[in-house]
Design a protein around this motif. Structure first.
Motif, mmCIF file in Angstrom:
data_model
loop_
_atom_site.group_PDB
_atom_site.id
_atom_site.type_symbol
_atom_site.label_atom_id
_atom_site.label_comp_id
_atom_site.label_asym_id
_atom_site.label_seq_id
_atom_site.Cartn_x
_atom_site.Cartn_y
_atom_site.Cartn_z
ATOM 1 N N PHE A 1 -1.634 12.435 -3.232
ATOM 2 C CA PHE A 1 -1.187 11.041 -3.131
ATOM 3 C C PHE A 1 -2.384 10.129 -2.853
ATOM 4 N N LEU B 1 8.425 6.944 -1.204
ATOM 5 C CA LEU B 1 7.620 7.998 -0.586
ATOM 6 C C LEU B 1 8.492 8.917 0.264
ATOM 7 N N THR C 1 -1.944 6.343 -2.362
ATOM 8 C CA THR C 1 -1.137 5.890 -1.225
ATOM 9 C C THR C 1 -1.973 5.918 0.050
ATOM 10 N N SER C 2 -1.823 4.914 0.880
ATOM 11 C CA SER C 2 -2.570 4.840 2.133
ATOM 12 C C SER C 2 -2.242 6.035 3.037
ATOM 13 N N LYS D 1 0.816 -1.210 0.000
ATOM 14 C CA LYS D 1 0.000 0.000 0.000
ATOM 15 C C LYS D 1 0.852 1.264 0.000
ATOM 16 N N ALA D 2 2.166 1.078 -0.098
ATOM 17 C CA ALA D 2 3.097 2.212 -0.145
ATOM 18 C C ALA D 2 4.429 1.734 -0.677
ATOM 19 N N LYS D 3 5.288 2.685 -1.038
ATOM 20 C CA LYS D 3 6.637 2.389 -1.497
ATOM 21 C C LYS D 3 7.639 3.222 -0.699
#
Length: 309
Positions: A174, A59, A177-178, A54-56
């Motif tokens: 964003f 970020l 993105t969570s 749910k993200a990288k």
């Protein structure tokens, strides 16, 4: 389930002020403790979000995370942790409840609009509450450090209001993105900045960090205060709307005031309690329109659910 989680969130946020106070009184350097708290909590949450895809990690390379970290973590908690060396946890919590008032004033200034009658009344009531809250300290046992601590907490809410207004744009930017990941990234930046400031201003000793009260306070703030509390907050946003979870500001400061007095023996005058309640009333008046909309929406949803059955 929503109501239970909401009450749990209010309780968690209400206990963090006392946990900070306990850690500081145990000898933990305030800025170093704050830095470790947010860097650890943010790092664990980000790893969790990355693992769930749910993200990288990229970020962390975005400037928006750095700027949000200044507003929502560094600028808020550096003054708060420093101030709790000289303030009771209850007074710090009530002063922190002025955040919605600061947000309203900032948004009004940016939009160059006039305040509505209810908003103006809420600002006046909230300001009167701040005066009442501070009055005993000014007239009974005046202390420069106590007064500076109060000003520092209020200054932190100015940072919080700016960070909140800016973060709303960031969340829109964003959308894939969570929000939990966004919050984790900004906490990591805030934590790094707090540690950097601590490096130049504090003398950190390992034995102070390993003291039982200091260690328990730090673990509680990392796991319960930052990770659990904020996760529930964003879960409630997903399940309800952005307004409902934010009403913790009306409840948690009073919880903090009571816990500080009952569990930690903090002295609280009747005038200060009345001032705290007055601040909360002012914040409610400011957000009256949003709260009415929230109530009507919930009633409508319950009615629809009943008709469906």
């Amino acid at each position: 389930m929503i109501f239970v989680n909401y009450l749990l969130m209010c309780l968690v946020f209400g206990t963090t002020f006392l946990a900070i106070k306990v850690g500081i009184d145990a000898g933990t350097p305030p800025l170093f403790s704050a830095g470790i708290r947010f860097l650890a909590a943010g790092g664990i949450l980000l790893l969790w979000m990355v693992a769930k895809r749910k993200a990288k990690f990229s970020l962390l390379l975005r400037k928006e995370m750095f700027l949000t970290g200044i507003g929502l973590t560094f600028g808020v908690f550096a003054p708060l942790y420093w101030a709790e060396q000289y303030l009771s946890s209850g007074i710090a919590a009530i002063l922190s409840a002025t955040a919605p008032l600061m947000i309203l004033l900032l948004q009004t200034a940016i939009a160059r609009q006039r305040l509505s009658l209810s908003s103006l009344a809420g600002c006046l009531i909230g300001s009167a509450g701040v005066v009442l809250l501070l009055l005993p300290g000014l007239t009974v046992s005046f202390s420069k450090l106590w007064m500076l601590g109060c000003i520092a907490v209020l200054l932190g809410q100015v940072f919080y209001s700016a960070g909140t207004v800016y973060s709303r744009r960031v969340v829109q930017r964003f959308q894939d993105t969570s929000p939990i990941a966004l919050n984790a990234a900004q906490m990591m930046y805030g934590g790094v900045l707090l540690l950097a400031l601590s490096l130049f201003t504090e003398n950190t000793r390992l034995e102070n960090l390993l003291a039982p009260n200091a260690a328990m306070s730090l673990l509680y703030l990392i796991i319960v205060g930052s990770m659990t509390g904020h996760t529930i907050f964003y879960w409630l946003i997903a399940k309800t709307n952005p307004v409902f979870p934010s009403t913790w500001l009306y409840i948690s400061p009073l919880i903090a005031l009571c816990l500080g007095a009952v569990l930690y023996g903090e002295q609280v005058s009747v005038v200060s309690v009345f001032g705290g309640i007055t601040i909360i009333i002012g914040i409610i008046v400011i957000n009256l329109d949003n709260l009415k909309a929230l109530v009507f929406k919930n009633k409508s949803e319950v009615k629809k659910a009943g008709e469906a059955v």
